[in-house]
Structure formats: structure tokens, C-alpha cells
Design an enzyme around this catalytic site. Structure first.
Site, PDB file in Angstrom:
ATOM      1  N   ARG A 171       9.581   3.909  11.563  1.00 38.81           N
ATOM      2  CA  ARG A 171       9.078   4.893  12.514  1.00 38.81           C
ATOM      3  C   ARG A 171       8.274   5.960  11.759  1.00 38.81           C
ATOM      4  NH1 ARG A 171       9.399   1.765  16.101  1.00 38.81           N
ATOM      5  NH2 ARG A 171      10.635   1.918  18.004  1.00 38.81           N
ATOM      6  N   HIS A 200       0.877  -0.278  15.304  1.00 41.18           N
ATOM      7  CA  HIS A 200       2.237  -0.594  15.797  1.00 41.18           C
ATOM      8  C   HIS A 200       2.302  -2.029  16.342  1.00 41.18           C
ATOM      9  CE1 HIS A 200       6.189   1.325  17.360  1.00 41.18           C
ATOM     10  NE2 HIS A 200       6.350   0.034  17.109  1.00 41.18           N
TER      11      HIS A 200
HETATM   12  P1  NAP Z   1      19.338  -1.706  12.560  1.00 39.08           P
HETATM   13  O1  NAP Z   1      19.854  -3.095  12.534  1.00 39.08           O
HETATM   14  O2  NAP Z   1      20.073  -0.670  13.343  1.00 39.08           O
HETATM   15  O3  NAP Z   1      19.161  -1.226  11.059  1.00 39.08           O
HETATM   16  C1  NAP Z   1      18.891   0.096  10.730  1.00 39.08           C
HETATM   17  C2  NAP Z   1      19.199   0.272   9.261  1.00 39.08           C
HETATM   18  O4  NAP Z   1      18.864   1.612   8.888  1.00 39.08           O
HETATM   19  C3  NAP Z   1      20.667   0.063   8.925  1.00 39.08           C
HETATM   20  O5  NAP Z   1      20.754  -0.645   7.725  1.00 39.08           O
HETATM   21  C4  NAP Z   1      21.188   1.491   8.740  1.00 39.08           C
HETATM   22  O6  NAP Z   1      22.257   1.621   7.821  1.00 39.08           O
HETATM   23  C5  NAP Z   1      19.967   2.168   8.179  1.00 39.08           C
HETATM   24  N1  NAP Z   1      20.018   3.621   8.413  1.00 39.08           N
HETATM   25  C6  NAP Z   1      20.015   4.267   9.594  1.00 39.08           C
HETATM   26  N2  NAP Z   1      20.077   5.601   9.399  1.00 39.08           N
HETATM   27  C7  NAP Z   1      20.125   5.786   8.072  1.00 39.08           C
HETATM   28  C8  NAP Z   1      20.202   6.932   7.246  1.00 39.08           C
HETATM   29  N3  NAP Z   1      20.256   8.185   7.762  1.00 39.08           N
HETATM   30  N4  NAP Z   1      20.241   6.753   5.909  1.00 39.08           N
HETATM   31  C9  NAP Z   1      20.210   5.515   5.377  1.00 39.08           C
HETATM   32  N5  NAP Z   1      20.140   4.370   6.090  1.00 39.08           N
HETATM   33  C10 NAP Z   1      20.102   4.523   7.437  1.00 39.08           C
HETATM   34  O7  NAP Z   1      17.838  -1.675  13.135  1.00 39.08           O
HETATM   35  P2  NAP Z   1      16.727  -2.822  13.047  1.00 39.08           P
HETATM   36  O8  NAP Z   1      16.842  -3.734  14.213  1.00 39.08           O
HETATM   37  O9  NAP Z   1      16.738  -3.387  11.668  1.00 39.08           O
HETATM   38  O10 NAP Z   1      15.420  -1.942  13.292  1.00 39.08           O
HETATM   39  C11 NAP Z   1      15.084  -0.893  12.409  1.00 39.08           C
HETATM   40  C12 NAP Z   1      13.955  -0.069  12.989  1.00 39.08           C
HETATM   41  O11 NAP Z   1      12.735  -0.808  12.935  1.00 39.08           O
HETATM   42  C13 NAP Z   1      14.083   0.271  14.480  1.00 39.08           C
HETATM   43  O12 NAP Z   1      14.944   1.368  14.670  1.00 39.08           O
HETATM   44  C14 NAP Z   1      12.656   0.596  14.848  1.00 39.08           C
HETATM   45  O13 NAP Z   1      12.425   1.967  14.631  1.00 39.08           O
HETATM   46  C15 NAP Z   1      11.829  -0.210  13.845  1.00 39.08           C
HETATM   47  N6  NAP Z   1      11.039  -1.276  14.500  1.00 39.08           N
HETATM   48  C16 NAP Z   1       9.693  -1.252  14.357  1.00 39.08           C
HETATM   49  C17 NAP Z   1       8.933  -2.254  14.935  1.00 39.08           C
HETATM   50  C18 NAP Z   1       7.447  -2.293  14.742  1.00 39.08           C
HETATM   51  O14 NAP Z   1       6.754  -3.065  15.404  1.00 39.08           O
HETATM   52  N7  NAP Z   1       6.910  -1.503  13.842  1.00 39.08           N
HETATM   53  C19 NAP Z   1       9.550  -3.278  15.672  1.00 39.08           C
HETATM   54  C20 NAP Z   1      10.934  -3.262  15.791  1.00 39.08           C
HETATM   55  C21 NAP Z   1      11.687  -2.249  15.206  1.00 39.08           C
HETATM   56  P3  NAP Z   1      23.733   1.074   8.159  1.00 39.08           P
HETATM   57  O15 NAP Z   1      23.652  -0.425   8.016  1.00 39.08           O
HETATM   58  O16 NAP Z   1      24.561   1.692   7.118  1.00 39.08           O
HETATM   59  O17 NAP Z   1      24.052   1.497   9.561  1.00 39.08           O
END
Ligand code: NAP
Length: 312
Positions: free
Chosen positions: A227, A275
Site C-alpha cells: 500500500r 495498481h
Molecule cells: P496477509 O496475509 O494479512 O499478510 C500481511 C503480512 O504483513 C503478514 O505477514 C503480517 O505479519 C505482516 N504485517 C502486518 N502488519 C505488520 C507490521 N506492523 N509489522 C510487520 N509486519 C506486519 O495479507 P496478504 O493477503 O499477503 O496481502 C498483503 C497486502 O497486499 C494487502 O493488505 C494489500 O494491501 C496488498 N495487496 C495489493 C495488491 C495490488 O494489486 N497491489 C493486491 C492484493 C493485495 P503477521 O504474519 O505477523 O501477521
């Protein structure tokens, strides 16, 4: 049992999702009416939601079992005080595969120096540059969640050295995982290429500020598909100007669409990507939604429930 499911997303989404949802629900043996509006919110069992919808007040949906987000990132709904039921974010094979392909492509592009090889062809034969092999390249991933783990595995398969950073300490096969401020500093100084896949939460805001960018390996490349809030834009521009970072490829921004006058557009060291890293695809998203509804029917816990306090 007959369910009423409200599809609350963008108008243009409906014709794409309706047939896929109908098929996926039928395949799970779920009888349901799929609606785009209702005069009886108390009759609705599930809400399929994206921020493209106008829906803000969930309180009248007194019988709803869960809100099923079409988006992986839930920052625009997670703080809604009218939601009193589980909020599930989208985790599906389409987003995961899409992000893995995009991240792998961008890492390979920077690793191999493809831009220098194929852009601005001028008739000069430059064949003296031999890039290091992937096994000699360090790729750090901030956020080893659903998407980060898949990207890490693909990069490992290509022989890259991969390490990650999470909020909670954890172990993942073949991938060194760090957490906490010290872990972050260590990962930043280790990474030749840094991939950001963190969610937008108050804790991740401006995570990559001037001090953290200064902690990075000199000349490193930054790839952000998480993000836009993760990065202090001005600090990044300064780090690129000074050579502290060599390039940045950004798919997400604080303001989207990125305003025309934003300096990222004209900075030769920045690639602006609109995006597009990983879209939600109706066919695979419908399967994930049907699976969660089937789990509720079968008395199993929902998958991918958002931790409202943590914000993701
Ligand atoms: P997820 O499974 O919830 O993974 C998020 C990761 O971030 C987890 O490993 C979490 O750690 C870590 N995290 C969260 N807050 C943190 C902090 N304060 N400090 C350190 N680590 C932290 O989410 P996901 O499905 O992989 O998606 C991740 C993000 O990708 C989404 O939230 C979205 O913003 C982005 N995204 C972008 C696109 C695009 O087209 N650009 C598409 C889809 C998603 P823990 O494992 O310890 O909880």
C-alpha cells in the site's frame, strides 16, 4: 436452507460476478438469492463487499453472518463501527498467483537489469555486463503473509536468497524471518531488492521513512505492491536523488490514481504501475466466497477473518 446474499460492490462488477457466484454456490450445494439491493436488510445472510459500493451503515443487517470482502486490503472498511460480525478479507488463488507473477517479474527485471538492455535502443552493442546469478542476490520481503509467502517460494525456486519480515515471529521453510525493529533494520541492510507486501494499518504508516531508507543497502531497489502509505514519498525521492536507492517500482500510492503532477511520474528512477499487480478475478474470488459460506453452513470457522484490532 435458502440464503439471501447481498452483492455490494461497483455496478460494473455485478455482470462479471453474478454468473461466477451462482456457479460456485451451486457447486457447493448452497441455495441462495443473489441481490444487488434490498428493502429488507434484516433478511440478508451475507454481504459481499468492495469499497466501490456506497454501503457504509451495516447496522440494519441484523441477521448477517459475515462481510466477505472482494479486496485483500481492508483498510477502507476495517474501522467501520457498524460492523459487528466477522469481516473476511479476500485470499484466493487468482490474487496470489497474480501477485506472485508480478513480483517475480519485477524482481527479475531489476536483477537482470532488463531496462538497460531493452530500453532506449541506440545501435550501440553493449554486451559487457554480466549480472550476478540469483543465488548471489538478496531479496527481502516486508510482509510474509498470504501473498508474501507465495512470492518468497517462487523467488526461492529461482535460487534467490529470500528473507522476510513480519509482525509476529514465525518460521517458514527456507526463508529467514525477522520481526521487530531490530529485525527490520537487519533485513533492510541485507536486501539488494526489497519487496513491500504489507497492509495499510496505523503501524505501517510511513514505515519506510528517511531513517529506514538510510538503513537500506546502498543502491538497493524498492518494489512496493502493498500500500502507498508504507512509504514517505519525499524521503524516497531524496533517497533516489542521493543514490542511496537506485530504483523504485511502485504499484500503490497514497492517492490513487496518482495525480498527474506527482514527481514520481517524471523521475527516471521511478516506475509507476497503476495498481495492477494483482486484481481480484471473479472466477477464483467466487470460489473463495462460496467456500466461506459453505464453512458457515457446515459449522466450521470462517477463513481469513480480519483482526479488527490489528487492522488487517
Ligand atoms: P496477509 O496475509 O494479512 O499478510 C500481511 C503480512 O504483513 C503478514 O505477514 C503480517 O505479519 C505482516 N504485517 C502486518 N502488519 C505488520 C507490521 N506492523 N509489522 C510487520 N509486519 C506486519 O495479507 P496478504 O493477503 O499477503 O496481502 C498483503 C497486502 O497486499 C494487502 O493488505 C494489500 O494491501 C496488498 N495487496 C495489493 C495488491 C495490488 O494489486 N497491489 C493486491 C492484493 C493485495 P503477521 O504474519 O505477523 O501477521
Amino acid at each position: 436452507m435458502h440464503l439471501n446474499i447481498l452483492f455490494s460492490a461497483g455496478d460494473s462488477d455485478w455482470p462479471l460476478y453474478q454468473p461466477q457466484l451462482a456457479t460456485a454456490l451451486t457447486a457447493r450445494g448452497i441455495e441462495a438469492s443473489l441481490l444487488t439491493e434490498t428493502a429488507r436488510p434484516e433478511s440478508i445472510d451475507f454481504i459481499i463487499y468492495s469499497p466501490a459500493s456506497q454501503l457504509q451503515d451495516f447496522a440494519p443487517f441484523t441477521q448477517v453472518k459475515a462481510i466477505l470482502s472482494l479486496w485483500a486490503g481492508v483498510e477502507r472498511i476495517v474501522g467501520n463501527p457498524t460492523i459487528r460480525v466477522p469481516l473476511c478479507r479476500m485470499v484466493d488463488s487468482g490474487i496470489t498467483e497474480g501477485m506472485t507473477e508480478w513480483v517475480t517479474a519485477q524482481v527479475l527485471r531489476h536483477h537482470l537489469g532488463l531496462d538497460a538492455a531493452i530500453l532506449g535502443q541506440d545501435g550501440v552493442w553493449r554486451n559487457h555486463r554480466v549480472p550476478p546469478l540469483a543465488r548471489d542476490r538478496h531479496v527481502g520481503i516486508l510482509g510474509i503473509g498470504a501473498l508474501g509467502q507465495s512470492c518468497a517460494a517462487a523467488l526461492r525456486n529461482l535460487n534467490f536468497q529470500v528473507a522476510g519480515w513480519n509482525r509476529n515471529a514465525r518460521q517458514i521453510n527456507g526463508i529467514a524471518c525477522y520481526s521487530g525493529d531490530d529485525g527490520l533494520a537487519e533485513l533492510l541492510s541485507w536486501s539488494d531488492i526489497l519487496v513491500c507486501l504489507l497492509p495499510n494499518t496505523p503501524q505501517t504508516d510511513n514505515l519506510l521513512n528517511a531513517a529506514r531508507l538510510a538503513d537500506m543497502r546502498r543502491g538497493a531497489v524498492l518494489i512496493n505492491a502493498g500500500r502507498g502509505n508504507l512509504i514517505d514519498d519525499n524521503a524516497l525521492l531524496a533517497a533516489l536523488d542521493s543514490g542511496q536507492l537506485s530504483q523504485a517500482t511502485l504499484d500503490v500510492f497514497r492517492q490513487e490514481p496518482l495525480p498527474k503532477e506527482h514527481p514520481f511520474w517524471t523521475n527516471a528512477k521511478v516506475t509507476v504501475s497503476p495498481h495492477v499487480a494483482a486484481a481480484t478475478r471473479p472466477d477464483t474470488a467466487a470460489l473463495a466466497i462460496a467456500e466461506n459460506i459453505a464453512r458457515w453452513r457446515d459449522g466450521q470457522p470462517f477463513l481469513n477473518v480480519v483482526d479488527r484490532a490489528a487492522g488487517y
